[in-house]
Design a protein around this motif. Structure first.
Motif, PDB file in Angstrom:
ATOM      1  N   GLY A 109     -14.408   9.664  -5.230  1.00 29.96           N
ATOM      2  CA  GLY A 109     -13.872   9.297  -6.534  1.00 29.96           C
ATOM      3  C   GLY A 109     -12.622   8.465  -6.408  1.00 29.96           C
ATOM      4  O   GLY A 109     -11.959   8.461  -5.369  1.00 29.96           O
ATOM      5  N   TYR A 110     -12.314   7.780  -7.485  1.00 27.14           N
ATOM      6  CA  TYR A 110     -11.143   6.910  -7.519  1.00 27.14           C
ATOM      7  C   TYR A 110     -10.248   7.296  -8.685  1.00 27.14           C
ATOM      8  O   TYR A 110     -10.772   7.714  -9.718  1.00 27.14           O
ATOM      9  CB  TYR A 110     -11.570   5.451  -7.667  1.00 27.14           C
ATOM     10  N   PRO A 111      -8.957   7.164  -8.555  1.00 29.61           N
ATOM     11  CA  PRO A 111      -8.235   6.784  -7.348  1.00 29.61           C
ATOM     12  C   PRO A 111      -8.124   7.964  -6.383  1.00 29.61           C
ATOM     13  O   PRO A 111      -8.022   9.117  -6.805  1.00 29.61           O
ATOM     14  CB  PRO A 111      -6.852   6.407  -7.869  1.00 29.61           C
ATOM     15  N   SER A 112      -8.143   7.664  -5.109  1.00 31.69           N
ATOM     16  CA  SER A 112      -7.894   8.653  -4.064  1.00 31.69           C
ATOM     17  C   SER A 112      -6.804   8.098  -3.168  1.00 31.69           C
ATOM     18  O   SER A 112      -6.864   6.930  -2.768  1.00 31.69           O
ATOM     19  CB  SER A 112      -9.157   8.917  -3.237  1.00 31.69           C
ATOM     20  N   VAL A 113      -5.828   8.930  -2.866  1.00 30.80           N
ATOM     21  CA  VAL A 113      -4.720   8.517  -2.018  1.00 30.80           C
ATOM     22  C   VAL A 113      -4.623   9.507  -0.865  1.00 30.80           C
ATOM     23  O   VAL A 113      -4.438  10.708  -1.081  1.00 30.80           O
ATOM     24  CB  VAL A 113      -3.387   8.490  -2.802  1.00 30.80           C
ATOM     25  N   TYR A 114      -4.793   8.987   0.339  1.00 34.30           N
ATOM     26  CA  TYR A 114      -4.704   9.796   1.547  1.00 34.30           C
ATOM     27  C   TYR A 114      -3.464   9.398   2.328  1.00 34.30           C
ATOM     28  O   TYR A 114      -3.124   8.217   2.399  1.00 34.30           O
ATOM     29  CB  TYR A 114      -5.935   9.579   2.436  1.00 34.30           C
ATOM     30  N   PHE A 115      -2.830  10.391   2.930  1.00 38.43           N
ATOM     31  CA  PHE A 115      -1.678  10.149   3.788  1.00 38.43           C
ATOM     32  C   PHE A 115      -2.053  10.539   5.205  1.00 38.43           C
ATOM     33  O   PHE A 115      -2.605  11.627   5.423  1.00 38.43           O
ATOM     34  CB  PHE A 115      -0.475  10.970   3.312  1.00 38.43           C
ATOM     35  N   VAL A 116      -1.786   9.639   6.141  1.00 40.46           N
ATOM     36  CA  VAL A 116      -2.122   9.889   7.542  1.00 40.46           C
ATOM     37  C   VAL A 116      -0.942   9.533   8.434  1.00 40.46           C
ATOM     38  O   VAL A 116      -0.097   8.713   8.083  1.00 40.46           O
ATOM     39  CB  VAL A 116      -3.376   9.101   7.995  1.00 40.46           C
ATOM     40  N   ASN A 117      -0.941  10.165   9.585  1.00 45.56           N
ATOM     41  CA  ASN A 117       0.039   9.857  10.609  1.00 45.56           C
ATOM     42  C   ASN A 117      -0.746   9.273  11.782  1.00 45.56           C
ATOM     43  O   ASN A 117      -1.441  10.004  12.486  1.00 45.56           O
ATOM     44  CB  ASN A 117       0.788  11.133  11.018  1.00 45.56           C
ATOM     45  N   PRO A 118      -0.690   7.960  11.987  1.00 44.84           N
ATOM     46  CA  PRO A 118      -1.484   7.344  13.049  1.00 44.84           C
ATOM     47  C   PRO A 118      -0.874   7.593  14.426  1.00 44.84           C
ATOM     48  O   PRO A 118       0.342   7.658  14.580  1.00 44.84           O
ATOM     49  CB  PRO A 118      -1.461   5.857  12.698  1.00 44.84           C
ATOM     50  N   GLU A 119      -1.769   7.740  15.395  1.00 36.70           N
ATOM     51  CA  GLU A 119      -1.345   7.971  16.775  1.00 36.70           C
ATOM     52  C   GLU A 119      -2.228   7.116  17.681  1.00 36.70           C
ATOM     53  O   GLU A 119      -3.453   7.231  17.640  1.00 36.70           O
ATOM     54  CB  GLU A 119      -1.513   9.460  17.085  1.00 36.70           C
ATOM     55  N   LYS A 120      -1.595   6.272  18.462  1.00 35.38           N
ATOM     56  CA  LYS A 120      -2.353   5.423  19.384  1.00 35.38           C
ATOM     57  C   LYS A 120      -2.644   6.212  20.651  1.00 35.38           C
ATOM     58  O   LYS A 120      -1.734   6.733  21.294  1.00 35.38           O
ATOM     59  CB  LYS A 120      -1.587   4.145  19.701  1.00 35.38           C
ATOM     60  N   MET A 121      -3.908   6.287  21.002  1.00 33.67           N
ATOM     61  CA  MET A 121      -4.347   7.041  22.169  1.00 33.67           C
ATOM     62  C   MET A 121      -4.230   6.169  23.421  1.00 33.67           C
ATOM     63  O   MET A 121      -4.187   4.943  23.319  1.00 33.67           O
ATOM     64  CB  MET A 121      -5.795   7.523  21.969  1.00 33.67           C
TER      65      MET A 121
END
Length: 156
Positions: A109-121
């Motif tokens: 569904g919209y709107p959807s807001v996700y928060f992520v913490n990126p990690e480079k492997m």
């Protein structure tokens, strides 16, 4: 003389407005956004929207994302817009990328807001550690920012 002063005032206003608009950048290329986030040690906000047809998305944009409160709050985030327009033409690469990310996060569904913490492997791949999600929150910018702030401040 009046024309010169008027021209200077207009030029100053246009320049100030352009500067304000450049401060908050919404990325559309997820890979570029993630690289920036890792380099600058920032979390990422993924905004899934139907910009030209979703009423709640437009309402969220107007009530929250276009406010100075949001602009100040989002300084420590990398913002990514993942748009699913119906009438506005969209680059096929972006369209495919957005569908892939939509499937990865199981967005329905919209709107959807996700928060992520990126990690480079070590192998170069990017791991997206989910912090949480939200959507439209009644009450304007302050209420939405309260919910989002609680998500962003989570530790993994």
């Amino acid at each position: 003389m009046k024309k010169i002063i008027f021209a200077l005032i207009i030029t100053t206003l246009i320049s100030a407005n352009s500067f304000a608009q450049e401060k908050m950048i919404w990325h559309t290329d997820i890979n570029e956004a993630l690289e920036i986030a890792v380099k600058e040690n920032k979390k990422v906000m993924l905004f899934f929207t139907g910009s030209d047809w979703c009423g709640w998305c437009i309402k969220l944009q107007n009530e929250v994302f276009k406010t100075s409160d949001f602009e100040k709050w989002s300084n420590d985030l990398v913002l990514v817009e993942l748009d699913f327009p119906r009438r506005t033409p969209q680059d096929e690469t972006i369209k495919a990328q957005n569908r892939q990310i939509q499937a990865m996060f199981k967005v329905r569904g919209y709107p959807s807001v996700y928060f992520v913490n990126p990690e480079k492997m070590p192998d170069g791949k990017m791991n997206l550690n989910s912090l949480g999600k939200t959507g439209y929150v009644r009450g304007g910018a302050s209420k939405w920012l309260e919910v989002a702030d609680n998500i962003v401040k989570k530790t993994i």
